[in-house]
Design an enzyme around this catalytic site. Sequence first.
Site, mmCIF file in Angstrom:
data_model
loop_
_atom_site.group_PDB
_atom_site.id
_atom_site.type_symbol
_atom_site.label_atom_id
_atom_site.label_comp_id
_atom_site.label_asym_id
_atom_site.label_seq_id
_atom_site.Cartn_x
_atom_site.Cartn_y
_atom_site.Cartn_z
ATOM 1 N N ASP A 68 -7.744 -5.239 -0.704
ATOM 2 C CA ASP A 68 -8.474 -5.959 -1.756
ATOM 3 C C ASP A 68 -8.073 -7.492 -1.692
ATOM 4 O O ASP A 68 -8.797 -8.215 -2.254
ATOM 5 C CB ASP A 68 -7.558 -5.515 -2.983
ATOM 6 C CG ASP A 68 -7.930 -3.966 -3.250
ATOM 7 O OD1 ASP A 68 -7.259 -3.012 -2.908
ATOM 8 O OD2 ASP A 68 -9.241 -3.766 -3.825
ATOM 9 N N HIS A 128 0.640 -1.138 -0.065
ATOM 10 C CA HIS A 128 0.006 -0.072 -0.127
ATOM 11 C C HIS A 128 0.738 1.151 -0.056
ATOM 12 O O HIS A 128 1.975 1.285 0.681
ATOM 13 C CB HIS A 128 -0.921 0.034 1.241
ATOM 14 C CG HIS A 128 -2.175 0.893 0.964
ATOM 15 N ND1 HIS A 128 -1.670 2.396 1.226
ATOM 16 C CD2 HIS A 128 -3.211 0.827 0.789
ATOM 17 C CE1 HIS A 128 -3.067 2.896 0.956
ATOM 18 N NE2 HIS A 128 -4.134 2.006 0.723
HETATM 19 C C1 SDX Z 1 -5.893 0.445 -2.951
HETATM 20 O O1 SDX Z 1 -4.385 4.874 -2.019
HETATM 21 C C2 SDX Z 1 -5.303 4.207 -1.454
HETATM 22 O O2 SDX Z 1 -5.782 4.539 -0.231
HETATM 23 C C3 SDX Z 1 -5.707 3.068 -2.197
HETATM 24 C C4 SDX Z 1 -6.866 1.912 -1.560
HETATM 25 C C5 SDX Z 1 -8.192 2.768 -0.965
HETATM 26 O O3 SDX Z 1 -9.049 2.329 -0.504
HETATM 27 O O4 SDX Z 1 -8.542 3.896 -1.969
HETATM 28 O O5 SDX Z 1 -6.512 1.638 -0.271
HETATM 29 C C6 SDX Z 1 -7.214 0.699 -2.242
HETATM 30 O O6 SDX Z 1 -5.673 0.704 -4.181
HETATM 31 C C7 SDX Z 1 -5.234 -0.685 -2.225
HETATM 32 C C8 SDX Z 1 -4.086 -1.100 -3.040
HETATM 33 C C9 SDX Z 1 -4.299 -2.264 -3.992
HETATM 34 N N1 SDX Z 1 -3.320 -2.589 -4.967
HETATM 35 C C10 SDX Z 1 -2.568 -3.770 -5.075
HETATM 36 O O7 SDX Z 1 -3.043 -4.573 -4.141
HETATM 37 C C11 SDX Z 1 -1.805 -4.057 -6.157
HETATM 38 C C12 SDX Z 1 -0.421 -4.675 -5.629
HETATM 39 N N2 SDX Z 1 0.184 -3.471 -4.757
HETATM 40 C C13 SDX Z 1 1.076 -2.670 -5.299
HETATM 41 O O8 SDX Z 1 0.942 -2.423 -6.766
HETATM 42 C C14 SDX Z 1 1.750 -1.651 -4.674
HETATM 43 O O9 SDX Z 1 1.679 -1.811 -3.127
HETATM 44 C C15 SDX Z 1 0.909 -0.230 -4.630
HETATM 45 C C16 SDX Z 1 0.506 0.305 -5.936
HETATM 46 C C17 SDX Z 1 -0.311 -0.588 -3.931
HETATM 47 C C18 SDX Z 1 1.620 0.688 -3.860
HETATM 48 O O10 SDX Z 1 2.962 0.993 -4.613
HETATM 49 P P1 SDX Z 1 4.175 1.780 -4.155
HETATM 50 O O11 SDX Z 1 3.709 3.290 -3.535
HETATM 51 O O12 SDX Z 1 5.208 1.576 -5.031
HETATM 52 O O13 SDX Z 1 4.554 0.944 -2.873
HETATM 53 P P2 SDX Z 1 5.755 1.035 -2.038
HETATM 54 O O14 SDX Z 1 6.554 2.449 -2.239
HETATM 55 O O15 SDX Z 1 5.355 0.658 -0.320
HETATM 56 O O16 SDX Z 1 6.697 0.057 -2.721
HETATM 57 C C19 SDX Z 1 8.036 -0.508 -1.687
HETATM 58 C C20 SDX Z 1 8.875 -1.516 -2.434
HETATM 59 C C21 SDX Z 1 8.880 -0.963 -3.955
HETATM 60 O O17 SDX Z 1 10.212 -2.036 -4.260
HETATM 61 P P3 SDX Z 1 11.448 -0.969 -4.123
HETATM 62 O O18 SDX Z 1 11.283 -0.028 -5.135
HETATM 63 O O19 SDX Z 1 11.587 -0.389 -2.778
HETATM 64 O O20 SDX Z 1 12.794 -1.903 -4.645
HETATM 65 O O21 SDX Z 1 7.852 -2.631 -2.316
HETATM 66 C C22 SDX Z 1 7.471 -3.102 -4.053
HETATM 67 C C23 SDX Z 1 7.722 -1.853 -4.654
HETATM 68 O O22 SDX Z 1 8.319 -2.064 -6.029
HETATM 69 N N3 SDX Z 1 6.287 -3.521 -3.942
HETATM 70 C C24 SDX Z 1 5.792 -4.876 -4.138
HETATM 71 C C25 SDX Z 1 4.228 -4.912 -4.011
HETATM 72 N N4 SDX Z 1 4.027 -3.743 -3.666
HETATM 73 C C26 SDX Z 1 5.077 -2.930 -3.423
HETATM 74 N N5 SDX Z 1 6.583 -5.925 -4.612
HETATM 75 C C27 SDX Z 1 5.854 -7.233 -4.744
HETATM 76 N N6 SDX Z 1 4.381 -6.935 -4.567
HETATM 77 C C28 SDX Z 1 3.630 -5.946 -4.191
HETATM 78 N N7 SDX Z 1 2.451 -6.050 -4.328
#
Ligand code: SDX
Length: 431
Positions: free
Chosen positions: A366, A308
């Site tokens: 989700d 998230h």
């Molecule tokens: C919702 O904004 C909201 O409030 C949204 C929501 C709402 O109620 O409106 O809460 C609803 O959208 C929840 C999120 C649903 N999405 C997913 O489940 C899709 C999978 N999650 C990812 O796409 C991701 O976690 C995001 C898009 C949700 C967040 O992305 P970020 O901002 O890049 O996350 P981060 O900065 O915390 O990531 C830290 C690291 C990164 O790697 P590095 O760049 O540090 O090497 O963790 C990695 C990311 O690439 N990472 C993941 C991951 N999510 C983040 N790696 C593997 N699997 C994942 N799911």
Amino acid sequence: MNNAAKVAKLTVHDRTYDLPVLRPTNGPDVIDIRKLYSEAGVFTYDPGFTSTAACDSTITYIDGNKGELLHRGYPIDQLATKSHYLEVCHLLVYGKLPSASALAEFKDTITRHTMLHEQMVNFFRGFRRDAHPMAIMVGVVGAMSAFYHDSTDINDEYQREVASHRLIAKMPTIAAWAYKYSIGQPFVYPSNDLDYASNFLNMCFAVPAEKFEINPILSRAMDRILILHADHEQNASTSTVRLASSSGANPFACVAAGIACLWGPAHGGANQACLEMLKQIGSADRIPEYIARAKDKNDPFRLMGFGHRVYKNLDPRAKVLKESADEVLDLLGVSNNPLLQTAKELERIALQDSYFIEKKLFPNVDFYSGIILEAIGFPTAMFTPVFALSRTVGWISQWKEMITDRQNKIGRPRQLYLGETERNYIEIHDR
Ligand code: SDX
């Protein structure tokens, strides 16, 4: 707002500027940079707005480190266990828990707006049968601007009120009819004798040929899912609705823009993407392969339903939904469903894996909502429409807050330009 507590000093091109620091009631201090460009001639740079407050708000507060979510100050776990969706709608829209009489009046108003203009039925029939329900929702909600002219003037308080009620009331009908149309079944009209969640389930699963019995545990689980998705501060789709509304566009067009944004798999489309991922994984023994892919920087694969932008602790909504998921699965006797077994094993492994622990990637809302919706009987294509139906009240509440804010002006971000400097046109025979 005038709650500057102190100043931040910024030195740019050998000049130092005092930037007011605004003190919130909750959360980090906010540096007010509104005058930065006019005084210092520089922009700030924050693609994705990870460090940027785009507005002030009194509706929802999130603490990502503590895993805290408050709606008008009330913790989400208390609302999910003690309240119900329409009462939470009143809280979000009007800022307070209603008295018994105010709640009865609000429920009656919403109930009497659940039907669609009969001519809108033609819209559904214009789509291919295999159209994604989100495509239908974007189209039909946008088209509401063409049917409800008497509630599109955003400067008229009464029309804003009517538009809000119409959107909250009609979204279940639109989502249910999008589903019915996709499976070739006749539309089921709203029933005013049913509560909001039961009415939605009835419109989705009843057929004219027989009486549909609504299981109270399933309608309670449905209502809880609606509460838990209702609003979430300035997420991508809410920010889309705010930006669209800042130009003065009508509320139906702005909510249609929010639905379009929510559809993305990184946002509200994650519940569908999560279940499709679980189906792709197939069985628990293949989980390590997918965990490895999620960690591989060269692989765009993400573990859907995990992580998230804000929460770096367990999403408080996921905690409540996990309890609901166990309750629903036990009731339906599907706790041994292979898909759901894979989900539980994936959660167990991910929560122990050093990559996920280090990057603070927890199951989000989700992950569990998809499991419950699957168990209730929704196809995965209906998961995000359910999210959109619930989040409509959040979009409306944030829209109303923005529209009535005297500081409101059209949103117009700037950019860090890295393109070509000025150059002369080259005739085609010289290229
Ligand atoms: C919702 O904004 C909201 O409030 C949204 C929501 C709402 O109620 O409106 O809460 C609803 O959208 C929840 C999120 C649903 N999405 C997913 O489940 C899709 C999978 N999650 C990812 O796409 C991701 O976690 C995001 C898009 C949700 C967040 O992305 P970020 O901002 O890049 O996350 P981060 O900065 O915390 O990531 C830290 C690291 C990164 O790697 P590095 O760049 O540090 O090497 O963790 C990695 C990311 O690439 N990472 C993941 C991951 N999510 C983040 N790696 C593997 N699997 C994942 N799911």
